[in-house]
Design a protein around this motif. Structure first.
Motif, PDB file in Angstrom:
ATOM      1  N   UNK A 167     -14.823  -3.495  50.280  1.00  0.00           N
ATOM      2  CA  UNK A 167     -14.419  -4.880  50.560  1.00  0.00           C
ATOM      3  C   UNK A 167     -13.394  -5.364  49.542  1.00  0.00           C
ATOM      4  N   UNK A 168     -13.576  -4.994  48.285  1.00  0.00           N
ATOM      5  CA  UNK A 168     -12.631  -5.394  47.237  1.00  0.00           C
ATOM      6  C   UNK A 168     -11.269  -4.749  47.438  1.00  0.00           C
ATOM      7  N   UNK A 169     -11.239  -3.578  48.074  1.00  0.00           N
ATOM      8  CA  UNK A 169      -9.969  -2.896  48.341  1.00  0.00           C
ATOM      9  C   UNK A 169      -9.170  -3.548  49.464  1.00  0.00           C
ATOM     10  N   UNK A 170      -9.790  -4.470  50.203  1.00  0.00           N
ATOM     11  CA  UNK A 170      -9.153  -5.253  51.262  1.00  0.00           C
ATOM     12  C   UNK A 170      -8.426  -4.371  52.291  1.00  0.00           C
ATOM     13  N   UNK A 171      -9.165  -3.579  53.037  1.00  0.00           N
ATOM     14  CA  UNK A 171      -8.529  -2.733  54.056  1.00  0.00           C
ATOM     15  C   UNK A 171      -7.940  -3.507  55.226  1.00  0.00           C
ATOM     16  N   UNK A 172      -8.215  -4.809  55.309  1.00  0.00           N
ATOM     17  CA  UNK A 172      -7.657  -5.647  56.380  1.00  0.00           C
ATOM     18  C   UNK A 172      -6.462  -6.468  55.913  1.00  0.00           C
ATOM     19  N   UNK A 173      -5.993  -6.247  54.699  1.00  0.00           N
ATOM     20  CA  UNK A 173      -5.082  -7.191  54.036  1.00  0.00           C
ATOM     21  C   UNK A 173      -3.855  -7.569  54.872  1.00  0.00           C
ATOM     22  N   UNK A 174      -3.239  -6.620  55.578  1.00  0.00           N
ATOM     23  CA  UNK A 174      -2.027  -6.955  56.329  1.00  0.00           C
ATOM     24  C   UNK A 174      -2.330  -7.550  57.704  1.00  0.00           C
ATOM     25  N   UNK A 175      -3.615  -7.726  58.014  1.00  0.00           N
ATOM     26  CA  UNK A 175      -3.997  -8.370  59.274  1.00  0.00           C
ATOM     27  C   UNK A 175      -4.687  -9.716  59.052  1.00  0.00           C
ATOM     28  N   UNK A 176      -4.893 -10.090  57.795  1.00  0.00           N
ATOM     29  CA  UNK A 176      -5.699 -11.283  57.502  1.00  0.00           C
ATOM     30  C   UNK A 176      -5.094 -12.572  58.039  1.00  0.00           C
ATOM     31  N   UNK A 177      -3.789 -12.619  58.207  1.00  0.00           N
ATOM     32  CA  UNK A 177      -3.168 -13.836  58.739  1.00  0.00           C
ATOM     33  C   UNK A 177      -3.183 -13.873  60.261  1.00  0.00           C
ATOM     34  N   UNK A 178      -3.492 -12.750  60.886  1.00  0.00           N
ATOM     35  CA  UNK A 178      -3.460 -12.668  62.351  1.00  0.00           C
ATOM     36  C   UNK A 178      -4.836 -12.809  62.975  1.00  0.00           C
TER      37      UNK A 178
ATOM     38  N   UNK B 213      -8.786   3.402  57.367  1.00  0.00           N
ATOM     39  CA  UNK B 213      -8.738   3.026  55.950  1.00  0.00           C
ATOM     40  C   UNK B 213     -10.128   3.031  55.338  1.00  0.00           C
ATOM     41  N   UNK B 214     -11.079   2.446  56.058  1.00  0.00           N
ATOM     42  CA  UNK B 214     -12.442   2.398  55.542  1.00  0.00           C
ATOM     43  C   UNK B 214     -12.998   3.814  55.435  1.00  0.00           C
ATOM     44  N   UNK B 215     -12.717   4.651  56.422  1.00  0.00           N
ATOM     45  CA  UNK B 215     -13.192   6.028  56.376  1.00  0.00           C
ATOM     46  C   UNK B 215     -12.632   6.770  55.165  1.00  0.00           C
ATOM     47  N   UNK B 216     -11.361   6.574  54.860  1.00  0.00           N
ATOM     48  CA  UNK B 216     -10.749   7.218  53.688  1.00  0.00           C
ATOM     49  C   UNK B 216     -11.415   6.753  52.392  1.00  0.00           C
ATOM     50  N   UNK B 217     -11.723   5.455  52.328  1.00  0.00           N
ATOM     51  CA  UNK B 217     -12.371   4.925  51.123  1.00  0.00           C
ATOM     52  C   UNK B 217     -13.796   5.453  50.976  1.00  0.00           C
ATOM     53  N   UNK B 218     -14.486   5.630  52.098  1.00  0.00           N
ATOM     54  CA  UNK B 218     -15.828   6.221  52.059  1.00  0.00           C
ATOM     55  C   UNK B 218     -15.751   7.651  51.529  1.00  0.00           C
ATOM     56  N   UNK B 219     -14.743   8.411  51.984  1.00  0.00           N
ATOM     57  CA  UNK B 219     -14.581   9.798  51.524  1.00  0.00           C
ATOM     58  C   UNK B 219     -14.324   9.867  50.022  1.00  0.00           C
ATOM     59  N   UNK B 220     -13.767   8.792  49.471  1.00  0.00           N
ATOM     60  CA  UNK B 220     -13.521   8.739  48.024  1.00  0.00           C
ATOM     61  C   UNK B 220     -14.768   8.317  47.248  1.00  0.00           C
ATOM     62  N   UNK B 221     -15.850   8.074  47.959  1.00  0.00           N
ATOM     63  CA  UNK B 221     -17.110   7.746  47.310  1.00  0.00           C
ATOM     64  C   UNK B 221     -17.300   6.281  46.994  1.00  0.00           C
ATOM     65  N   UNK B 222     -16.509   5.401  47.593  1.00  0.00           N
ATOM     66  CA  UNK B 222     -16.619   3.974  47.303  1.00  0.00           C
ATOM     67  C   UNK B 222     -17.852   3.365  47.954  1.00  0.00           C
TER      68      UNK B 222
END
Length: 312
Positions: free
Chosen positions: A275-286, A260-269
């Motif tokens: 961090x604002x895109x929250x690439x960990x969002x579905x793991x944050x409770x675990x 996910x982070x790699x894809x966001x880097x490719x988009x120039x973020x």
């Protein structure tokens, strides 16, 4: 958090860990001994998990927690064997895994004029002898005295082959995993910490891809008994006793976050946008942060920096 701040985060994490050793009240800490399988035991205290192999030849200890815990650690080991600690192995440089080297050797080692052999990859010795701001030099008795520079090192102790594998550029550049071949147990150090975000210590040569490579290597060594459960047991750097299925879940999480982070880097973020895109969002409770040491944002930023070569 700025990119400039990230440059010093691993150093601050290391210093904070030293501070914890110096300022934590260890009086109420109990050392819990968990039989794993074969001749291997897991000791839980206040630092990283400690692995002990005990038998007719003596004791072998993987990671030594903090120096003030040494009397309690030796008392726990004495319940497993009345023979001395002859071998220690440091899985990496951080003081919650190496802080008890000298104290444990004095209290539980072979005796006056003798010392256990302390095995670690040569990068651990290099890191331990580098100056740390506002900290005295590491005492010589704490340093590895049997460092290795090859892909692996092996010894035979208590009737069992013990194989130490170097995992390059993983949690740090000096990580080792330890495979107790007859007992079928692997001690991973902080490459694997279930329930916690992976700490990628960029300042000490860590990387996200190296961590994934190490996790995949662990999975090549593990053999499940049934449905990925049981079989080879895995002692993590922190947290509960695990098996192959736990390592698979952790590896998969890190793989997905990396992609996910790699894809966001490719988009120039930028890192802040990622961090604002929250690439960990579905793991944050675990997966949890380590208060004062390692947060979700720091983890994401470390992944970003690792993949982008330090770019902001």
């Amino acid at each position: 958090m700025t990119g400039q701040t990230m440059k010093v985060l691993p150093a601050l994490w290391f210093a904070a860990s030293l501070y914890a050793q110096q300022n934590q009240n260890f009086d109420n800490v109990e050392i819990h001994v968990l039989p794993v399988q074969g001749s291997v035991y897991m000791l839980l205290g206040a630092g990283g998990n400690t692995t002990v192999q005990a038998g007719r030849d003596g004791a072998l200890v993987v990671d030594t927690q903090y120096a003030p815990l040494a009397p309690k650690m030796v008392a726990a080991i004495r319940k497993l064997t009345d023979k001395p600690i002859l071998w220690m192995i440091n899985t990496h440089v951080h003081p919650d895994h190496t802080g008890g080297n000298e104290a444990l050797a004095k209290l539980g080692g072979p005796g006056p004029g003798q010392a256990p052999r302390i095995i670690a990859h040569e990068n651990v010795l290099n890191r331990m002898t580098q100056p740390v701001p506002n900290q005295p030099p590491t005492p010589e008795a704490m340093l590895p005295n049997d460092e290795y520079a090859t892909p692996q090192k092996d010894i035979f102790f208590n009737g069992e082959a013990v194989v130490i594998y170097h995992m390059p550029a993983a949690h740090t550049d000096g990580d080792s995993i330890v495979f107790f071949r007859k007992s079928d147990v692997i001690s991973t150090g902080d490459i694997f910490t279930p329930g916690r975000w992976p700490v990628i210590d960029l300042a000490r040569g860590g990387s996200v891809q190296g961590t994934l490579d190490a996790l995949n290597y662990i999975l090549r060594l593990t053999v499940p008994e049934k449905y990925q459960d049981g079989g080879t047991l895995v002692i993590p750097g922190h947290g509960r006793l695990c098996d192959e299925s736990d390592v698979v879940e952790y590896r998969d999480m890190l793989t997905i976050v990396r992609d996910r982070v790699q894809d966001l880097i490719k988009k120039g973020m930028t890192v802040d946008q990622v961090k604002s895109a929250k690439p960990t969002r579905d793991y944050d409770t675990e997966y949890a942060s380590v208060p004062g040491l390692w947060s979700t944002d720091q983890f994401v930023e470390a992944v970003y920096k690792s993949l982008s070569g330090g770019k902001k």
